[in-house]
Structure formats: structure tokens, C-alpha cells
Design a protein around this motif. Sequence first.
Motif, PDB file in Angstrom:
ATOM      1  N   GLY A 378       0.972  -1.227  -0.009  1.00 50.89           N
ATOM      2  CA  GLY A 378       0.089   0.088  -0.009  1.00 50.89           C
ATOM      3  C   GLY A 378       0.875   1.215   0.035  1.00 50.89           C
ATOM      4  N   TYR A 379       0.299   2.429  -0.466  1.00 46.69           N
ATOM      5  CA  TYR A 379       1.030   3.701  -0.609  1.00 46.69           C
ATOM      6  C   TYR A 379       1.075   4.194   0.863  1.00 46.69           C
ATOM      7  N   ASN A 380      -0.103   4.367   1.303  1.00 47.66           N
ATOM      8  CA  ASN A 380      -0.270   4.742   2.582  1.00 47.66           C
ATOM      9  C   ASN A 380      -0.735   3.659   3.767  1.00 47.66           C
ATOM     10  N   ASP A 381      -1.880   3.959   4.349  1.00 49.11           N
ATOM     11  CA  ASP A 381      -2.258   2.621   5.298  1.00 49.11           C
ATOM     12  C   ASP A 381      -3.021   1.677   4.673  1.00 49.11           C
ATOM     13  N   PRO A 383      -4.096  -1.081   2.128  1.00 55.15           N
ATOM     14  CA  PRO A 383      -3.291  -1.734   0.808  1.00 55.15           C
ATOM     15  C   PRO A 383      -4.036  -1.678  -0.414  1.00 55.15           C
ATOM     16  N   VAL A 384      -3.203  -1.606  -1.394  1.00 59.03           N
ATOM     17  CA  VAL A 384      -3.956  -1.486  -2.956  1.00 59.03           C
ATOM     18  C   VAL A 384      -3.336  -2.876  -3.558  1.00 59.03           C
ATOM     19  N   LEU A 385      -2.749  -3.741  -3.138  1.00 56.61           N
ATOM     20  CA  LEU A 385      -2.516  -5.208  -3.393  1.00 56.61           C
ATOM     21  C   LEU A 385      -2.665  -5.933  -2.441  1.00 56.61           C
ATOM     22  N   GLY A 402      -8.203  -5.152 -15.801  1.00 55.30           N
ATOM     23  CA  GLY A 402      -8.963  -4.881 -14.562  1.00 55.30           C
ATOM     24  C   GLY A 402      -9.140  -3.378 -14.699  1.00 55.30           C
ATOM     25  N   PRO A 403     -10.407  -2.985 -13.793  1.00 57.51           N
ATOM     26  CA  PRO A 403     -10.788  -1.665 -13.835  1.00 57.51           C
ATOM     27  C   PRO A 403      -9.615  -0.756 -13.415  1.00 57.51           C
ATOM     28  N   SER A 404      -9.850   0.374 -13.691  1.00 58.04           N
ATOM     29  CA  SER A 404      -8.880   1.603 -13.296  1.00 58.04           C
ATOM     30  C   SER A 404      -8.587   1.739 -11.802  1.00 58.04           C
ATOM     31  N   GLY A 405      -7.522   1.479 -11.495  1.00 60.85           N
ATOM     32  CA  GLY A 405      -7.092   1.776  -9.819  1.00 60.85           C
ATOM     33  C   GLY A 405      -7.329   0.248  -9.113  1.00 60.85           C
ATOM     34  N   ALA A 406      -7.142  -0.806 -10.053  1.00 63.52           N
ATOM     35  CA  ALA A 406      -7.322  -2.079  -9.248  1.00 63.52           C
ATOM     36  C   ALA A 406      -5.827  -2.452  -8.894  1.00 63.52           C
ATOM     37  N   GLY A 407      -4.857  -2.133  -9.284  1.00 56.52           N
ATOM     38  CA  GLY A 407      -3.580  -2.233  -8.838  1.00 56.52           C
ATOM     39  C   GLY A 407      -2.546  -2.674  -9.641  1.00 56.52           C
ATOM     40  N   LYS A 408      -2.816  -2.556 -10.960  1.00 56.72           N
ATOM     41  CA  LYS A 408      -1.916  -3.081 -12.161  1.00 56.72           C
ATOM     42  C   LYS A 408      -0.622  -2.611 -11.982  1.00 56.72           C
ATOM     43  N   SER A 409      -0.559  -1.249 -12.173  1.00 54.62           N
ATOM     44  CA  SER A 409       0.603  -0.320 -12.308  1.00 54.62           C
ATOM     45  C   SER A 409       1.324  -0.699 -10.898  1.00 54.62           C
ATOM     46  N   SER A 410       0.599  -0.648  -9.916  1.00 54.88           N
ATOM     47  CA  SER A 410       1.289  -0.833  -8.611  1.00 54.88           C
ATOM     48  C   SER A 410       2.139  -2.231  -8.467  1.00 54.88           C
ATOM     49  N   LEU A 411       1.304  -3.089  -8.951  1.00 59.70           N
ATOM     50  CA  LEU A 411       2.197  -4.644  -9.068  1.00 59.70           C
ATOM     51  C   LEU A 411       3.479  -4.317 -10.036  1.00 59.70           C
ATOM     52  N   PHE A 418      10.383   0.181  -7.639  1.00 59.43           N
ATOM     53  CA  PHE A 418      10.159   1.546  -7.609  1.00 59.43           C
ATOM     54  C   PHE A 418       9.804   1.785  -6.089  1.00 59.43           C
ATOM     55  N   TYR A 419       9.190   0.730  -5.494  1.00 58.70           N
ATOM     56  CA  TYR A 419       8.484   0.676  -4.269  1.00 58.70           C
ATOM     57  C   TYR A 419       9.032  -0.904  -3.775  1.00 58.70           C
ATOM     58  N   ASP A 420       8.779  -1.045  -2.454  1.00 59.98           N
ATOM     59  CA  ASP A 420       9.131  -2.243  -1.981  1.00 59.98           C
ATOM     60  C   ASP A 420       7.524  -2.972  -1.251  1.00 59.98           C
TER      61      ASP A 420
END
Length: 611
Positions: A378-381, A383-385, A402-411, A418-420
Motif C-alpha cells: 500500500g502507498y499509505n495505510d 493496501p492496494v495489493l 482490470g478496472p482502473s485503480g485495481a492495482g495493475k501499475s502498482s504491481l 520502484f517501491y518495496d
Amino acid sequence: MKKFLPYYPLLKPVLGTFLLALLCGAISGVASGFGLPLMLKKVLPVLFGGGEPQDLVLLDLDGSEEIIAGISASWLPKVHLAVPADCVLLFALALMPLVFVIRGAAMFGNTYLLNLCGIRVLEAIRMKLFSHLQHLHLGFFGKNKSGDLLSRTTGDTMLLKTVLVEVTNDLVIQPFTLIGAVGFIVWSAFQSTATQQFLLSLCVVPLSVIPVRFVGKRLLKRSKKMLESAGELSSVLAESLQAPREIRAYNLEERECSRFRKIVRKYFSLQMKCVKYDKLLTPLIEIIAACSISFAVYQAAEAQLDQDTVIALVGALYFAYDPIKKLGKINNRVKEGTAGLARLEEVWQAPIEVADPAFPQRLGHVRGEVRFSDVTFGYNDAPVLRNISFTAEPGETIALVGPSGAGKSSLVNLIPRFYDADIGTVFVDGHDVRDVRLSELRENIAVVSQEPILFNDTIYNNILIGKLDATREEVLEAARRASALEFIEALDEGWETLVGERGGRLSGGQRQRIAVARAFLRNAPILILDEATSALDTESEAQIQQSLEELVNGRTTFMIAHRFSSIRTATRILVFDAGKIVADGPHEEIYESCPLYRGLYDQQSMEKESA
Ligand code: ADP
């Protein structure tokens, strides 16, 4: 000043120059505080008569032994200078410019050398900040606006430099003027008892500390607000300059102007508050100084001191207040510097969350297996994945849908770190990505995103970014495979064409082809296509699609695309919904089993038909 101590090592490379500047400063300080009043005391008697026996004396040439002017100093050998009678006045008068020459040369040396040190120190501070910014993870840039960071890099660093160089200089040399002037008054006092009363006038000196403290406290508060406002101003400006098209397209010119006007006014009003407190200090100290000088003159009148001594003493008093005034100003600079340093330390102390491991494992030759093991992020508190687990085999092409905001780019952002991940692990060829050196991991991954960022450089150098040590042949070959060769060679300046800021002089399709060429050049076993063709029209997309199909060949590819037409090469599809994988398999299989996928697919097919 304690807060600034850890930053003094930044002066190390210019230490010699800085010490020389301080020496010049000290000479000019003594020349002002002691030298000038002394000269007044010595020259005036020549002009107006009077004077006491001296050690260094100017004698009339006819040897009448009449002492005309001189300096009394026990350490001086008794020197008699024979001077033609009509030149005595000239010699006496020459003593004044002589002090000014010494003072002027020392002041020039001090200012010049100080500026030299200042430039070097500023460069070191900016480099320290810039290189820290280069290593911070992406989350930091999500939380901090680029304009504000720009303002910290250009403005706040100046304030720190001012404290390290100019304030330190003043702190060292101003006391010389003060000690010189006070020394002169005390020295005069010991020469004659009548002058001793004059010492009383120095009692007012400590009173000057009151306005210094009063102003300093207020200035610190205002400076903090002003710097924040300067940051806001820069970010509004940067935002607006980065979106000239959108502003015109949506008729936002007036809105932008009023937004800018509001922030500029706020900034100026805060700036004026700082100016008010900064400039208030000098008159306050001068009023105290004037009271003290009046008191001193009264004392002198009472003691019936001679005119020359009074003038010299008043001069010395003036030079005693000057450094106090300057020390007050220094206090103001320190307060401003404290406010700036706090903002710089917010950046310096931001942890480098995505860092190299202490004992990195070697990846060696990468086959391209990517495994997510129970990953939550998650970016903040929130989780997005959530609990993502799957394995991408080497060479497999996986589409993320998947729909926009589902977490594809985050994955996909978790693969090049880029993130851990917060929980769970991402593996590349069986190595935890956190156990591998960042540069080695990223060398094995190529990313083509929706809006590729080009640097304001030549086309050739923009492609070279893919692999900095590539040969010209390799760059040409990459451009050919990305179908970019044709348009590059058709440009007037060909490979040397400057692409403009963010590649603004090229079309969206051309920019994307350069990004694809970069990926070809990198020749990495893992490829991420994050909406690589979403911003393009269908014609450009069709042209690039061919190159992409070639690029994907033989690499483990993660493909995010809104248009189903662009994922037709995928061998496997992962369907995302609210941070979870809800289906995993080839198109035919999940079309049957996953209603979300079927719905998205059918909706697009219908849109295509009606178009
Ligand atoms: P997708 O690629 O499926 O459209 P994203 O992975 O971009 O979705 O976003 C997933 C969620 O994470 C969204 O709710 C989005 O608002 C949030 N998000 C994405 N990037 C950031 C960021 N840098 N900071 C905070 N939240 C973010």
C-alpha cells in the motif's frame, strides 16, 4: 549555531581560502575599529595644533626637534623621520588614506575570497541535496511537490550557505572591529584619567542585545512561513508551466492567473513581514548607540576633554556599534538559515527506503522468471495489493487487465523496486529483489510507459539512455527495430535533433518509438509495458504494435493495456479487481470463467462495433 555544526565539513575543500578571507577580514576589522580612531587622534593635532610626545615622530627638516605628529607605542623603536617643512601636513594627511588603503585592500580580499568560498560551498550543498534526491524512492516524490523541492534546492540552500560562509566570517571578524574599538577607548582611558569617565558610555553596549533577541525570534517564525510560501509559489509555477496545453484547452488562463496572483500576494506579504523585522534592527540599535554617544559626549564635556580626543573617542564608539549592528544582522541571517535548514533536513533525513542490500547477491545471467509470493502493498495505510501470488515463467507474456485503480501499475512497480512490498516477496530467478544490487536488478528490466519522458537532448542521446555504453551500430539497430529510423532520418538535423523539454517537439507516436528503441537497446530479459500505446491514436498504435510484438519476443513481459486489441499477443491474462487477482489463464479460459473479464471484453467489443 549548534544546528549548523554538522555542515561545517562542507567548508573543508575551501578551508585555506576561507582562512585567508578571515585573515583579511580581521585586518580590515582592526583597521576600522582601532586604526581609524587612532588616525583621527594623530592627524587632528597636526591640523589644529596640540599633541603629546610620541615614539614615531615627524620632525621638521630644519631639526628644530619640534614634534609634529606621531604614534605612541612602547614596542616601536624611537624613530625620527625627517620631512621637509612644507610636506609635514601632507605626510600627516597621508596617514588617513593609508589606513583606508589597508582597510580597503583587506576588505576587498575578504569579500572576494568569501564569494569564492560561497560559490563552492553552495555547489557542495546543492550536490548533497540533489544526490540524496536521486536516491530517494518514488513515494517521496508522491508526497512532495516538485516545485517545492525546486525551491528548496535553489532558495533554501542559499540560506544555509549564507550561514556557513558569510555568518561565520562576520562572527570571526566583527569581534575584531568591536575589540579594536573598545580596545581603543580603554587604551585612551588609561592614557588620561579624564577619559576614564568615557568608559561609562560603553555600559549601554549590552542593552543592544535586547532588540537583537526581540527581532530574531519574530524573524524565525516569519522566515519559516515565507519559505513554505516560496515553495508553494514554485510548485504552482512549475505545475502551470508543465501543462500549457491543458490550460488553453480548458480555458484555465484566468483561473491560473488568479491562483498565481493569490500565492504571489501571500508570498510578498510574508516577505514584507520578514523585511520589516530585518530592517527594524538597525534603527533600534542606532537609537541605542545615539543615546550612548550623547551620554559619552556629556561625560567628555564634564571632564573637559580636548576636541581631538572627543572626536577620536566618538569615532571609536561609532565603530564599536557597527559590529553590534552587524552581529544583530547575523542573528537574523542565522534565524533565516535555521528555517531553511529545517526544510533541507526534511529532505536529507528522509530515509532511503529502497536501498542496496549490505551484502548483495549476484543475479548473473537472468532467465526472466518473476515470482510474487503472498505480496501485500500500500502507498499509505490501506493496501492496494493484497496477498498476490503468481509466477511468470521466462519468456511468458502476461497481460494485466482490470478496472482502473485495481492495482495493475502498482504491481509492476514492485519488480524494479520502484517501491518495496510491505508483506511478502518478489523474486527474480529465485532471488529476493531486495537481496540484489538495485543497479543490477534494473539493468535486467526495461520499462515502456504511457508517457515516456525524454530529456532535452538529441534523439541519439535519448535512445542511448537504454544502455549508456552502447555503440553507434547498436543504437541504430535499436531504432530500426523500433521503426524509428525512418522518421529520425527524415528530420532536418536527423540524430542530432534536440527533442525539446519532455520531448515536446516530437509527436506522441515518435516519442513512444524512441522509448521502444530504448527498450530494444537495453535488451533486458524482463519487459514492462505500462499502457505503452494507450496515449496513441489507432494508426500510431498499429505501427508501434508491430515493433512491440518483436520486442516482447523471448522476454518475460508484463503488459498493462486498456485496449484489448493490444494484448492479443499475451499468452496469459491476470485479471485484477480491488488489489486482488480474480482470474489467471489464457483468454478463452477466463472469458468463460470470469464475469468481470467477460464484461470488460464485451463492453469494448460493443464500443468498437458501434464506432
Ligand atoms: P491501475 O494501474 O490498476 O489503474 P494503480 O496501481 O495505478 O491502478 O492504483 C491502485 C491504487 O493505488 C489506486 O487506488 C490509486 O489511487 C493508488 N495509487 C496509485 N499510485 C499512488 C501513489 N503514488 N500514491 C498514493 N496512492 C497511489
